[in-house]
Structure formats: structure tokens, C-alpha cells
Design an enzyme around this catalytic site. Structure first.
Site, PDB file in Angstrom:
ATOM      1  N   ASP A  44       0.775  -1.197  -0.096  1.00 11.24           N
ATOM      2  CA  ASP A  44      -0.041  -0.124  -0.058  1.00 11.24           C
ATOM      3  C   ASP A  44       0.739   1.256   0.087  1.00 11.24           C
ATOM      4  O   ASP A  44       2.043   1.248   0.556  1.00 11.24           O
ATOM      5  CB  ASP A  44      -1.102   0.061   1.177  1.00 11.24           C
ATOM      6  CG  ASP A  44      -2.142  -1.080   1.153  1.00 11.24           C
ATOM      7  OD1 ASP A  44      -2.170  -1.627   0.125  1.00 11.24           O
ATOM      8  OD2 ASP A  44      -2.451  -1.550   2.432  1.00 11.24           O
ATOM      9  N   TYR A  72       6.937  -8.784   8.569  1.00 11.14           N
ATOM     10  CA  TYR A  72       6.392  -7.504   8.929  1.00 11.14           C
ATOM     11  C   TYR A  72       6.519  -6.738   9.945  1.00 11.14           C
ATOM     12  O   TYR A  72       6.416  -7.498  11.042  1.00 11.14           O
ATOM     13  CB  TYR A  72       4.884  -7.237   8.376  1.00 11.14           C
ATOM     14  CG  TYR A  72       4.365  -7.699   7.032  1.00 11.14           C
ATOM     15  CD1 TYR A  72       4.506  -6.670   6.060  1.00 11.14           C
ATOM     16  CD2 TYR A  72       4.069  -8.831   6.721  1.00 11.14           C
ATOM     17  CE1 TYR A  72       4.076  -6.965   4.664  1.00 11.14           C
ATOM     18  CE2 TYR A  72       3.654  -9.065   5.394  1.00 11.14           C
ATOM     19  CZ  TYR A  72       3.527  -8.173   4.415  1.00 11.14           C
ATOM     20  OH  TYR A  72       3.060  -8.510   3.125  1.00 11.14           O
ATOM     21  N   ASP A  86      -6.692   1.288   8.526  1.00 13.20           N
ATOM     22  CA  ASP A  86      -5.466   1.873   8.347  1.00 13.20           C
ATOM     23  C   ASP A  86      -5.623   3.420   8.569  1.00 13.20           C
ATOM     24  O   ASP A  86      -6.740   3.788   8.615  1.00 13.20           O
ATOM     25  CB  ASP A  86      -4.365   1.586   7.288  1.00 13.20           C
ATOM     26  CG  ASP A  86      -4.590   2.130   6.099  1.00 13.20           C
ATOM     27  OD1 ASP A  86      -5.423   3.133   5.979  1.00 13.20           O
ATOM     28  OD2 ASP A  86      -4.261   1.567   5.165  1.00 13.20           O
ATOM     29  N   ARG A 179      -3.299  -5.339   8.153  1.00 13.28           N
ATOM     30  CA  ARG A 179      -4.363  -4.605   8.438  1.00 13.28           C
ATOM     31  C   ARG A 179      -5.489  -5.549   9.290  1.00 13.28           C
ATOM     32  O   ARG A 179      -6.233  -5.129  10.141  1.00 13.28           O
ATOM     33  CB  ARG A 179      -4.969  -3.766   7.477  1.00 13.28           C
ATOM     34  CG  ARG A 179      -4.186  -2.641   6.880  1.00 13.28           C
ATOM     35  CD  ARG A 179      -4.960  -2.041   5.773  1.00 13.28           C
ATOM     36  NE  ARG A 179      -4.772  -2.866   4.425  1.00 13.28           N
ATOM     37  CZ  ARG A 179      -5.587  -2.856   3.262  1.00 13.28           C
ATOM     38  NH1 ARG A 179      -6.467  -1.796   3.487  1.00 13.28           N
ATOM     39  NH2 ARG A 179      -5.268  -3.471   2.376  1.00 13.28           N
TER      40      ARG A 179
END
Length: 307
Positions: A44, A72, A86, A179
Site C-alpha cells: 500500500d 512485517y 489503516d 491490517r
């Protein structure tokens, strides 16, 4: 390319936040002067981190790379949830409804997600529905309910960095949405959270410390840029090699199945495996899949890098 050899290989890029994955691809296209460029897993715009870029014939290896595990580091802010899950989105669950958990509670909640679980992807995602990406539909007011899918969380750790913010370090399978993981962790303890930062620190064997930034790439000479590329055989170095004679190479390039026993490969390859196919000089020309045919076990080229 003015008669020069067309670039081919994988370039490990570190995508900064603020640009899309498509923007990153365009940077490579302009820098290398080649249109055939792709990436192996969207990041993203708000996210940063490892984005493997495939150039030239290497784009054909994309599906063999996107299945690799990822790691991550993300921040989750407790107290509210947004439509995008987010901080770029609109708050849909008011702050007054969100309880801020204690650190030990947040840590236990995160660590409880280690293992396999059914995850519902975000409404704003690159998943396609009838040819349209979900985020495109969502922006036009059409929200598509997505089906839960099984994902694997190999490891996860958490620490509170501020009274309302927790940092999580996650190693996970392909297709995991961080997310959604943030949402699910918070909801498991009766509150809400939204992802406030995300960095992808590795994709398989490609880690952030070997990556090049857009500035590295655009400021480099053509010769230095070519040295940034990892060749296809190094990208797929975990696959077994099947070296064929000149006769069988010719057959394989014409689309024929190469029967293992006849080609002397019976002791090397097994049914269901991918392999690197090389000619009698050891030059890589494709990836083969080993399958059962009426006349026995054979390998057939499913990806060609010489065309």
C-alpha cells in the site's frame, strides 16, 4: 535497447512510503528503458519495505516467488477502527467505543494468533471481484463482503511503544493482510485498533538490507544498475536443475514432454516438482513441471525465459 542485451532478473527494491507499487514499477521502466516489468506483491502507498521487482523475461517467474513467506513490522493504534483498517481511512467505530488495553493484555492477544486462522481480507484491497479491484469498488461506494481465507502466522511478538500503540513483528504466509490481523487482535479482546504504520522487512530470502532505494536506482549508471539485478537461476536457486542433451533441449523448446528415464533424469526429479531446465551447455531456458503422463513420468517446460 539500442542493440544491447535486454535486462533480465530480479531487483530487490525498498519502496518508500508515499508511492504506490505501480509508481515503483514505473521508476524501473524509466531507469532501465524497458516496459516488461512487474512486482511480486503489492505494498500500500502508506507502507514501506521490500518489493521484489522482476525485469524482462524474469516476470514469468512471478508466481514462483509470490508464494514466499513474508515478515512485517507494524504499529497498531488502539481505540478506533477505520473503513480501510489503516490511518488513511475514515473512522467508522468512534473513539469512545475503543478501550485501550494493558500491555500484558495486548501482548497476549497478539501472541495468541500464532498458528493458522481464518482471516477476512479488508474491503479496501487489491483482490478482484468481476474484474474490478475491491478498493476501486469501495471508493465508489460498493462494499463487497469477502470470504475468509486460511492464513498462517509463523511467529508474532508485540510490545507497547506508547500508551495506545503496540508494535508487532509478524512472520506470515502469502495472502496475509496485516491490517486485518490488527483488527482481529483488537477485537479478540473486545476493543478496536487500526494499523498506523507498516514495514515489510523480508520476502522470502530478500531482506531490507540487500534492497536498493529509488534514489539508488535512478542515480546509478547503466552498468551499476545491471549489477543490481539477480539472475533468474539465482532467484530460483532452490529448484533442482535438469540438464538436457542437445536433442532433448530441442524437443523441450518445441513443447514436448521429456520422459525422465529416457533423458537420464529419473534419479533427479520427482512428480509434482518444478525444476530449472538447462541445455547441454548448462544455459537456463525455462522452468519445467514434472507430471505423470500415459507413457510415464516426464518434465515439460511451463515457463520459457529465452523467448
Amino acid at each position: 535497447m539500442n542493440g544491447k542485451e535486454t535486462p533480465c532478473g530480479l531487483l530487490p527494491m525498498y519502496k518508500p512510503s508515499g508511492i504506490t507499487s505501480h509508481d515503483a514499477v514505473n521508476i524501473i521502466r524509466r531507469s532501465f528503458g524497458i516496459k516488461r516489468v512487474g512486482h511480486t506483491g503489492t505494498l500500500d502507498p502508506m507502507a514501506c519495505g521490500v518489493l521484489p521487482i522482476l525485469i524482462g523475461s524474469a516476470v514469468k517467474a512471478a508466481e514462483l516467488i509470490v508464494s514466499e513467506d513474508k515478515r512485517y513490522i507494524a504499529e497498531m493504534k488502539f481505540g478506533y477502527e477505520t473503513d480501510t483498517l489503516d490511518i488513511t481511512g475514515k473512522i467508522i467505530l468512534p473513539l469512545s467505543d475503543g478501550r485501550i488495553p494493558r500491555e500484558d493484555e495486548a501482548v497476549r492477544a497478539a501472541e495468541a494468533f500464532k498458528g493458522s486462522y481464518m482471516q477476512t481480507p479488508p474491503a479496501y484491497s487489491a483482490i478482484k471481484h468481476n474484474g474490478k479491484k475491491l478498493y476501486e469498488l469501495a471508493r465508489s461506494g460498493i462494499i463487497i463482503e469477502t470470504e475468509p481465507r486460511r492464513v498462517e502466522i509463523f511467529s508474532i511478538s508485540a510490545v507497547m511503544t506508547e500508551p495506545d500503540t503496540c508494535r508487532i513483528d509478524v512472520s506470515c504466509s502469502k495472502g496475509t493482510y496485516i491490517r486485518s490481523l490488527v483488527r482481529d487482535i483488537a477485537r479478540s479482546i473486545g476493543t478496536y485498533a487500526t494499523m498506523s504504520a507498516l514495514e515489510r522487512v523480508s520476502v522470502g530470502k530478500y531482506t531490507k538490507d540487500i534492497c536498493f532505494t529509488p534514489d539508488d536506482i535512478t542515480s546509478a549508471s547503466a552498468e551499476d544498475r545491471s549489477r543490481m539485478l539477480i539472475p533468474i537461476d539465482k532467484i530460483l536457486c532452490d529448484l533442482k536443475r535438469a540438464q538436457l542433451s542437445e536433442f532433448y533441449t530441442r524437443l523441450a523448446k518445441n513443447g514436448a514432454e521429456i520422459y525422465l528415464k529416457r533423458a537420464g533424469l529419473g534419479e533427479i526429479l520427482k512428480t509434482g516438482e518444478y525444476c530449472l531446465m538447462t541445455d547441454h551447455n548448462g544455459e537456463l531456458f525455462g522452468v519445467g513441471m514434472v507430471s505423470e503422463y500415459p507413457d510415464g513420468t516426464a518434465v515439460k517446460a511451463v515457463k520459457r525465459f529465452d523467448t
